[in-house]
Design a protein around this motif. Structure first.
Motif, PDB file in Angstrom:
ATOM      1  N   PRO A  91       7.592  -3.954 -11.227  1.00  0.00           N
ATOM      2  CA  PRO A  91       7.866  -5.051 -10.286  1.00  0.00           C
ATOM      3  C   PRO A  91       6.570  -5.559  -9.650  1.00  0.00           C
ATOM      4  N   ALA A  92       6.070  -6.669 -10.152  1.00  0.00           N
ATOM      5  CA  ALA A  92       4.815  -7.230  -9.640  1.00  0.00           C
ATOM      6  C   ALA A  92       4.814  -8.747  -9.783  1.00  0.00           C
ATOM      7  N   PHE A  93       6.018  -9.344  -9.785  1.00  0.00           N
ATOM      8  CA  PHE A  93       6.131 -10.794  -9.929  1.00  0.00           C
ATOM      9  C   PHE A  93       7.483 -11.230  -9.388  1.00  0.00           C
ATOM     10  N   SER A  94       7.624 -12.525  -9.186  1.00  0.00           N
ATOM     11  CA  SER A  94       8.883 -13.094  -8.725  1.00  0.00           C
ATOM     12  C   SER A  94       9.816 -13.333  -9.909  1.00  0.00           C
ATOM     13  N   MET A  95      11.103 -13.074  -9.706  1.00  0.00           N
ATOM     14  CA  MET A  95      12.074 -13.387 -10.753  1.00  0.00           C
ATOM     15  C   MET A  95      12.268 -14.883 -10.921  1.00  0.00           C
ATOM     16  N   ASN A  96      11.711 -15.682 -10.020  1.00  0.00           N
ATOM     17  CA  ASN A  96      11.683 -17.124 -10.242  1.00  0.00           C
ATOM     18  C   ASN A  96      10.660 -17.503 -11.305  1.00  0.00           C
ATOM     19  N   ASP A  97       9.743 -16.600 -11.605  1.00  0.00           N
ATOM     20  CA  ASP A  97       8.682 -16.883 -12.576  1.00  0.00           C
ATOM     21  C   ASP A  97       8.868 -16.158 -13.901  1.00  0.00           C
ATOM     22  N   VAL A 127      11.092   5.049 -14.557  1.00  0.00           N
ATOM     23  CA  VAL A 127      10.141   5.842 -13.787  1.00  0.00           C
ATOM     24  C   VAL A 127       9.287   5.054 -12.811  1.00  0.00           C
ATOM     25  N   TRP A 128       8.837   3.850 -13.184  1.00  0.00           N
ATOM     26  CA  TRP A 128       7.779   3.220 -12.393  1.00  0.00           C
ATOM     27  C   TRP A 128       8.235   2.719 -11.038  1.00  0.00           C
ATOM     28  N   MET A 129       9.281   1.901 -10.990  1.00  0.00           N
ATOM     29  CA  MET A 129       9.684   1.338  -9.699  1.00  0.00           C
ATOM     30  C   MET A 129      10.017   2.416  -8.672  1.00  0.00           C
ATOM     31  N   PRO A 130      10.796   3.452  -9.029  1.00  0.00           N
ATOM     32  CA  PRO A 130      11.114   4.460  -8.019  1.00  0.00           C
ATOM     33  C   PRO A 130       9.890   5.168  -7.455  1.00  0.00           C
ATOM     34  N   TYR A 131       9.008   5.627  -8.333  1.00  0.00           N
ATOM     35  CA  TYR A 131       7.854   6.393  -7.856  1.00  0.00           C
ATOM     36  C   TYR A 131       6.805   5.517  -7.202  1.00  0.00           C
ATOM     37  N   LEU A 132       6.602   4.301  -7.700  1.00  0.00           N
ATOM     38  CA  LEU A 132       5.652   3.397  -7.045  1.00  0.00           C
ATOM     39  C   LEU A 132       6.130   3.036  -5.644  1.00  0.00           C
ATOM     40  N   THR A 133       7.437   2.848  -5.485  1.00  0.00           N
ATOM     41  CA  THR A 133       7.992   2.511  -4.176  1.00  0.00           C
ATOM     42  C   THR A 133       7.810   3.662  -3.191  1.00  0.00           C
ATOM     43  N   GLU A 274       3.147  -4.799  -1.267  1.00  0.00           N
ATOM     44  CA  GLU A 274       2.161  -3.889  -0.693  1.00  0.00           C
ATOM     45  C   GLU A 274       1.561  -2.903  -1.689  1.00  0.00           C
ATOM     46  N   THR A 275       2.204  -2.662  -2.801  1.00  0.00           N
ATOM     47  CA  THR A 275       1.665  -1.692  -3.753  1.00  0.00           C
ATOM     48  C   THR A 275       1.214  -2.354  -5.042  1.00  0.00           C
ATOM     49  N   THR A 276       2.119  -3.013  -5.743  1.00  0.00           N
ATOM     50  CA  THR A 276       1.728  -3.577  -7.039  1.00  0.00           C
ATOM     51  C   THR A 276       0.876  -4.830  -6.902  1.00  0.00           C
ATOM     52  N   ASP A 278      -1.693  -5.024  -4.931  1.00  0.00           N
ATOM     53  CA  ASP A 278      -3.036  -4.567  -4.578  1.00  0.00           C
ATOM     54  C   ASP A 278      -3.586  -3.746  -5.741  1.00  0.00           C
ATOM     55  N   PRO A 279      -4.580  -4.244  -6.483  1.00  0.00           N
ATOM     56  CA  PRO A 279      -5.060  -3.539  -7.687  1.00  0.00           C
ATOM     57  C   PRO A 279      -5.497  -2.101  -7.415  1.00  0.00           C
ATOM     58  N   GLU A 280      -6.161  -1.856  -6.300  1.00  0.00           N
ATOM     59  CA  GLU A 280      -6.618  -0.502  -6.018  1.00  0.00           C
ATOM     60  C   GLU A 280      -5.457   0.423  -5.656  1.00  0.00           C
ATOM     61  N   ARG A 281      -4.532  -0.066  -4.872  1.00  0.00           N
ATOM     62  CA  ARG A 281      -3.358   0.750  -4.559  1.00  0.00           C
ATOM     63  C   ARG A 281      -2.565   1.045  -5.824  1.00  0.00           C
ATOM     64  N   LEU A 282      -2.414   0.026  -6.666  1.00  0.00           N
ATOM     65  CA  LEU A 282      -1.667   0.229  -7.897  1.00  0.00           C
ATOM     66  C   LEU A 282      -2.375   1.232  -8.798  1.00  0.00           C
ATOM     67  N   ARG A 283      -3.699   1.172  -8.874  1.00  0.00           N
ATOM     68  CA  ARG A 283      -4.445   2.126  -9.695  1.00  0.00           C
ATOM     69  C   ARG A 283      -4.207   3.551  -9.204  1.00  0.00           C
ATOM     70  N   ARG A 284      -4.293   3.749  -7.896  1.00  0.00           N
ATOM     71  CA  ARG A 284      -4.070   5.088  -7.354  1.00  0.00           C
ATOM     72  C   ARG A 284      -2.623   5.534  -7.551  1.00  0.00           C
ATOM     73  N   ALA A 285      -1.694   4.607  -7.344  1.00  0.00           N
ATOM     74  CA  ALA A 285      -0.276   4.938  -7.505  1.00  0.00           C
ATOM     75  C   ALA A 285       0.032   5.320  -8.943  1.00  0.00           C
ATOM     76  N   ALA A 286      -0.490   4.549  -9.902  1.00  0.00           N
ATOM     77  CA  ALA A 286      -0.237   4.844 -11.311  1.00  0.00           C
ATOM     78  C   ALA A 286      -0.803   6.209 -11.693  1.00  0.00           C
ATOM     79  N   GLN A 287      -1.978   6.538 -11.172  1.00  0.00           N
ATOM     80  CA  GLN A 287      -2.562   7.842 -11.460  1.00  0.00           C
ATOM     81  C   GLN A 287      -1.733   8.967 -10.841  1.00  0.00           C
ATOM     82  N   PHE A 288      -1.243   8.750  -9.622  1.00  0.00           N
ATOM     83  CA  PHE A 288      -0.408   9.740  -8.946  1.00  0.00           C
ATOM     84  C   PHE A 288       0.853  10.006  -9.756  1.00  0.00           C
ATOM     85  N   VAL A 289       1.489   8.940 -10.217  1.00  0.00           N
ATOM     86  CA  VAL A 289       2.735   9.094 -10.973  1.00  0.00           C
ATOM     87  C   VAL A 289       2.468   9.724 -12.335  1.00  0.00           C
TER      88      VAL A 289
END
Length: 333
Positions: A91-97, A127-133, A274-276, A278-289
């Motif tokens: 989840p990193a975009f609008s469903m309008n797009d 896996v991604w949406m639950p853990y990233l959230t 707030e997470t996806t 932000d490239p740095e937050r997403l990088r850290r989150a992806a590594q954590f997961v």
């Protein structure tokens, strides 16, 4: 042409239609992904019915922000991806797009992550949406750490289950809440330290009892509405009440004044803003997961699998709210 789920008016699950749509080629910064499995989220039911935080801009409208599949084509100015690679759409975009309820979908490259080893399409879509959230709110924003206590509402949801394991991984204590005593054993098996059945127990009183009167450093709430008054009573001084959903559909008050103006932090949090985003937050989150998956601390939880032709039934099941974990829709090619 590709089979795509669209809706031409707001409403219940029955407004969903499978239609043949021309996909085209990915533009700059985009990928064309063959979708093999779709992770369903409550946000999609709210968007479809006109109750989401974002309104539908035009019809026919699309749905879906989470999927697993394979890269088929790479647009200009995209690096790090090649045709044939298994990936996950987050989840990193609008469903309008964009929308991934389809056999194939064009999505922004920043919304795509390489699929971790050991995950097939179904688990990769769960896996991604639950853990990233959970990670984004509780760890990145909240700073949850060892020794903290977190109260989790809607704990049997995919996000709630991910939050239980996220808390365990950082050494925090997860207290799960559920309306149904039938889900208690499953939540304990998932790692909850205690399960509070809200139809039978006073949540705040039980939390205070379990924390020797201190309260919880965090409450992670998917429901919102008037129930935040009771949840706020369970928050420790200086603690935070996170609202990441609004399942109640009712107005949400700020309870601080009613409680005598305690040191209460109350804020909303969405993974897309707030997470996806932000490239740095997403990088850290992806590594954590990813590290949690490889080490066995994390695991996708799939409640039930439907086929794309069963999308209406899948949305009815989603709205019934009886699931424990993720609902996934598979796509045959």
């Amino acid at each position: 042409m590709t089979r795509t789920v669209r809706f031409h008016e707001l409403g219940g699950p029955d407004v969903l239609r499978i239609e043949d749509v021309e996909v085209g080629a990915p533009g700059p910064g985009e990928l064309l992904v063959r979708v093999d499995a779709i992770g369903l989220n409550r946000a999609e039911a709210l968007f479809r019915s006109g109750n989401y935080i974002e309104s539908v801009k035009e019809f026919p409208a699309r749905l879906g922000t989470e999927a697993a599949g394979v890269v088929e084509a790479v647009g200009a100015r995209v690096s790090g991806f090649a045709a044939g690679q298994p990936v996950g759409v987050i989840p990193a975009f609008s469903m309008n797009d964009h929308g991934v309820y389809a056999e194939r979908a064009i999505v922004p490259a920043h919304a795509v992550l390489h699929r971790p080893e050991g995950l097939d399409a179904v688990t990769g879509a769960a896996v991604w949406m639950p853990y990233l959230t959970a990670y984004g709110a509780l760890v990145e924003v909240g700073g949850m750490r060892a020794g903290d206590t977190v109260v989790l509402t809607a704990a049997s949801s995919s996000v709630g289950l991910a939050a239980i394991r996220t808390a365990r991984r950082v050494g925090a204590t997860p207290l799960a809440t559920t309306r149904s005593p039938a889900k208690k054993d499953a939540l304990l098996a998932a790692g909850a330290a205690e399960v509070i059945v809200t139809d039978e127990e006073d949540v705040a009183a039980r939390v205070l009892e379990l924390t020797a009167g201190r309260g919880a450093e965090f409450v992670f709430d998917a429901v919102a509405g008037p129930g935040v008054r009771d949840l706020a009573r369970a928050v420790a001084p200086g603690g935070t009440l996170f609202l990441y959903g609004a399942l109640s559909g009712e107005p949400t008050p700020y309870p601080g004044f009613d409680l005598g103006m305690p040191a209460l932090n109350m804020r909303t949090n969405t993974v897309t803003r707030e997470t996806t985003a932000d490239p740095e937050r997403l990088r850290r989150a992806a590594q954590f997961v990813t590290s949690g998956l490889s080490g066995g601390a994390f695991a996708p939880v799939v409640d039930r699998v439907f086929g794309l032709d069963e999308i209406v039934a899948a949305h009815r099941y989603l709205e019934a709210g009886s699931q424990i974990g993720k609902i996934v829709v598979t796509v045959d090619h």
